[in-house]
Motif scaffolding. Structure first.
Motif, PDB file in Angstrom:
ATOM      1  N   LEU A 234      23.139  55.241  42.420  1.00 41.62           N
ATOM      2  CA  LEU A 234      22.491  55.526  40.892  1.00 41.62           C
ATOM      3  C   LEU A 234      23.636  55.889  39.901  1.00 41.62           C
ATOM      4  O   LEU A 234      24.911  56.093  40.384  1.00 41.62           O
ATOM      5  N   VAL A 235      23.502  55.209  38.720  1.00 35.40           N
ATOM      6  CA  VAL A 235      24.351  55.082  37.766  1.00 35.40           C
ATOM      7  C   VAL A 235      23.853  55.846  36.483  1.00 35.40           C
ATOM      8  O   VAL A 235      22.864  55.249  36.057  1.00 35.40           O
ATOM      9  N   ILE A 236      24.309  56.663  35.988  1.00 34.17           N
ATOM     10  CA  ILE A 236      23.740  57.396  34.634  1.00 34.17           C
ATOM     11  C   ILE A 236      24.856  57.152  33.578  1.00 34.17           C
ATOM     12  O   ILE A 236      25.980  57.683  33.642  1.00 34.17           O
ATOM     13  N   ASP A 237      24.201  56.222  32.759  1.00 33.91           N
ATOM     14  CA  ASP A 237      25.053  55.884  31.705  1.00 33.91           C
ATOM     15  C   ASP A 237      24.919  56.430  30.161  1.00 33.91           C
ATOM     16  O   ASP A 237      23.692  57.020  30.125  1.00 33.91           O
ATOM     17  N   HIS A 238      25.674  56.004  29.143  1.00 32.30           N
ATOM     18  CA  HIS A 238      25.308  56.636  27.877  1.00 32.30           C
ATOM     19  C   HIS A 238      25.419  58.064  27.566  1.00 32.30           C
ATOM     20  O   HIS A 238      24.250  58.540  27.086  1.00 32.30           O
ATOM     21  N   ILE A 239      26.109  58.559  28.607  1.00 34.73           N
ATOM     22  CA  ILE A 239      26.109  60.230  28.431  1.00 34.73           C
ATOM     23  C   ILE A 239      26.582  60.730  27.238  1.00 34.73           C
ATOM     24  O   ILE A 239      27.838  60.326  26.979  1.00 34.73           O
ATOM     25  N   CYS A 240      26.246  61.634  26.493  1.00 34.78           N
ATOM     26  CA  CYS A 240      26.520  62.251  25.412  1.00 34.78           C
ATOM     27  C   CYS A 240      27.554  61.064  24.439  1.00 34.78           C
ATOM     28  O   CYS A 240      28.527  61.564  23.886  1.00 34.78           O
ATOM     29  N   ARG A 241      26.895  60.146  24.104  1.00 26.39           N
ATOM     30  CA  ARG A 241      27.509  58.929  23.425  1.00 26.39           C
ATOM     31  C   ARG A 241      28.017  59.654  21.933  1.00 26.39           C
ATOM     32  O   ARG A 241      27.060  60.155  21.309  1.00 26.39           O
ATOM     33  N   GLY A 242      29.051  59.318  21.594  1.00 27.60           N
ATOM     34  CA  GLY A 242      29.561  59.699  20.324  1.00 27.60           C
ATOM     35  C   GLY A 242      30.445  61.090  20.340  1.00 27.60           C
ATOM     36  O   GLY A 242      31.142  61.590  19.501  1.00 27.60           O
ATOM     37  N   ASP A 243      30.200  61.824  21.448  1.00 25.06           N
ATOM     38  CA  ASP A 243      31.130  63.073  21.828  1.00 25.06           C
ATOM     39  C   ASP A 243      32.557  62.844  22.026  1.00 25.06           C
ATOM     40  O   ASP A 243      32.697  61.836  22.242  1.00 25.06           O
ATOM     41  N   LYS A 244      33.320  64.002  21.838  1.00 22.82           N
ATOM     42  CA  LYS A 244      34.687  63.911  22.149  1.00 22.82           C
ATOM     43  C   LYS A 244      34.837  63.790  23.812  1.00 22.82           C
ATOM     44  O   LYS A 244      34.113  64.162  24.519  1.00 22.82           O
ATOM     45  N   PRO A 245      35.910  62.917  24.132  1.00 24.16           N
ATOM     46  CA  PRO A 245      35.857  62.748  25.532  1.00 24.16           C
ATOM     47  C   PRO A 245      36.007  64.255  26.265  1.00 24.16           C
ATOM     48  O   PRO A 245      35.429  64.098  27.496  1.00 24.16           O
ATOM     49  N   SER A 246      36.627  65.194  25.880  1.00 19.93           N
ATOM     50  CA  SER A 246      36.538  66.124  26.655  1.00 19.93           C
ATOM     51  C   SER A 246      35.231  67.001  26.846  1.00 19.93           C
ATOM     52  O   SER A 246      34.896  67.685  27.754  1.00 19.93           O
ATOM     53  N   GLU A 247      34.639  66.875  25.702  1.00 15.08           N
ATOM     54  CA  GLU A 247      33.180  67.472  25.839  1.00 15.08           C
ATOM     55  C   GLU A 247      32.481  66.511  26.713  1.00 15.08           C
ATOM     56  O   GLU A 247      31.550  67.182  27.338  1.00 15.08           O
ATOM     57  N   ILE A 248      32.416  65.375  26.603  1.00 13.35           N
ATOM     58  CA  ILE A 248      31.826  64.540  27.713  1.00 13.35           C
ATOM     59  C   ILE A 248      32.132  64.787  29.094  1.00 13.35           C
ATOM     60  O   ILE A 248      31.104  65.202  29.942  1.00 13.35           O
ATOM     61  N   ARG A 249      33.292  65.042  29.621  1.00 10.10           N
ATOM     62  CA  ARG A 249      33.741  65.414  30.711  1.00 10.10           C
ATOM     63  C   ARG A 249      33.205  66.732  30.953  1.00 10.10           C
ATOM     64  O   ARG A 249      32.573  67.022  32.437  1.00 10.10           O
ATOM     65  N   ASP A 250      33.193  67.701  30.275  1.00 10.67           N
ATOM     66  CA  ASP A 250      32.741  68.899  30.570  1.00 10.67           C
ATOM     67  C   ASP A 250      31.180  68.828  30.761  1.00 10.67           C
ATOM     68  O   ASP A 250      30.569  69.555  31.851  1.00 10.67           O
ATOM     69  N   HIS A 251      30.556  68.140  30.041  1.00 14.62           N
ATOM     70  CA  HIS A 251      29.020  68.073  30.158  1.00 14.62           C
ATOM     71  C   HIS A 251      28.685  67.332  31.426  1.00 14.62           C
ATOM     72  O   HIS A 251      27.611  67.640  32.213  1.00 14.62           O
ATOM     73  N   MET A 252      29.585  66.224  31.785  1.00 14.38           N
ATOM     74  CA  MET A 252      29.186  65.792  32.996  1.00 14.38           C
ATOM     75  C   MET A 252      28.872  66.619  34.396  1.00 14.38           C
ATOM     76  O   MET A 252      28.489  66.367  35.466  1.00 14.38           O
ATOM     77  N   ARG A 253      30.147  67.412  34.193  1.00 16.33           N
ATOM     78  CA  ARG A 253      30.236  68.401  35.319  1.00 16.33           C
ATOM     79  C   ARG A 253      29.041  69.183  35.488  1.00 16.33           C
ATOM     80  O   ARG A 253      28.495  69.369  36.442  1.00 16.33           O
ATOM     81  N   LEU A 254      28.122  69.573  34.391  1.00 13.11           N
ATOM     82  CA  LEU A 254      27.038  70.356  34.436  1.00 13.11           C
ATOM     83  C   LEU A 254      25.964  69.602  34.840  1.00 13.11           C
ATOM     84  O   LEU A 254      25.073  69.789  35.628  1.00 13.11           O
ATOM     85  N   ILE A 255      25.830  68.207  34.660  1.00 12.46           N
ATOM     86  CA  ILE A 255      24.827  67.172  34.758  1.00 12.46           C
ATOM     87  C   ILE A 255      24.953  67.085  36.449  1.00 12.46           C
ATOM     88  O   ILE A 255      23.736  67.126  36.951  1.00 12.46           O
ATOM     89  N   SER A 256      25.779  66.817  36.726  1.00  9.48           N
ATOM     90  CA  SER A 256      26.301  66.537  38.360  1.00  9.48           C
ATOM     91  C   SER A 256      25.527  67.866  39.016  1.00  9.48           C
ATOM     92  O   SER A 256      25.062  67.806  40.058  1.00  9.48           O
TER      93      SER A 256
END
Ligand SMILES: [Zn+2]
Length: 210
Positions: free
Chosen positions: A60-82
């Protein structure tokens, strides 16, 4: 206890003998702990490193996560999603990239190669933790299902949800055992069903609020 003392004595030498700790030689300062690999000995394909990962055959591939956010915020949120999807122990990775059309906007992508069957419950959780994302299920090298996910109108019945208002009856500190419930507001937030406090989709997860 006596057995242990005897064993220790045996290791030390003999019973009653003087125990001398083994002294390791100090490591030499010049030890070569960074070794450069000889590239001439490698096959050509191992010299190419592409951006991203290999094509996924199944997974599975989850794409377009938090589009438009700062890379640091995106990485942070991907931890939570996982963590929310229970994907922390599987192989795969997280990636920050820019889209083809909007090259200036960052987005997150989560890759999980392997065999996955996602239930309605998983999809609901993913919608609540990653609204706006796109879920691709891949089998035999092809995308067999694709879902665009939007914020669900209600979210409840999950142990890891929590209202952030400490005075709320559903807050863990109140020890009332009242499970958290949220409903979507007109401005796409989650309001607590008990105290009405508004939360973003990132704020309703207990693991985020620890
Ligand atoms: Zn509340």
């Amino acid at each position: 206890m006596y057995v242990r003392i005897v064993l220790l004595s045996m290791i030390a030498g003999k019973i009653g003998g003087e125990f001398k700790p083994i002294r390791h030689k100090e490591v030499q300062e010049e030890e070569d702990y960074i070794q450069e690999v000889d590239l001439t000995a490698l096959p050509v394909k191992e010299k190419v490193i592409s951006e991203g990962v290999q094509p996924i055959h199944d997974g599975l591939v989850i794409d377009h996560i938090c589009r438009g956010d700062k890379p640091s915020e995106i990485r942070d949120h991907m931890r939570l999603i996982s963590s929310v999807l229970g994907l922390d122990e599987a192989k795969g990775g997280e990636w920050v990239s820019t889209g083809h059309k909007d090259g200036a906007l960052f987005k997150g992508i989560i890759f999980r190669p392997g065999s996955y069957e996602l239930s309605r419950k998983h999809l609901k959780r993913l919608s609540a933790v990653a609204p706006g994302s796109m879920l691709n299920l891949i089998k035999g090298g092809k995308v067999v299902n694709k879902y665009r996910l939007h914020l669900p109108p209600r979210i409840y019945n999950f142990e890891d949800l929590g209202c952030t208002n400490e005075a709320c009856i559903s807050h863990p500190d109140q020890s009332e055992g009242v499970p958290a419930r949220f409903y979507r507001t007109s401005d796409n937030r989650f309001a607590c069903a008990y105290c009405g406090k508004n939360h973003t989709f990132k704020e309703i997860w207990k693991s985020r609020n620890k």
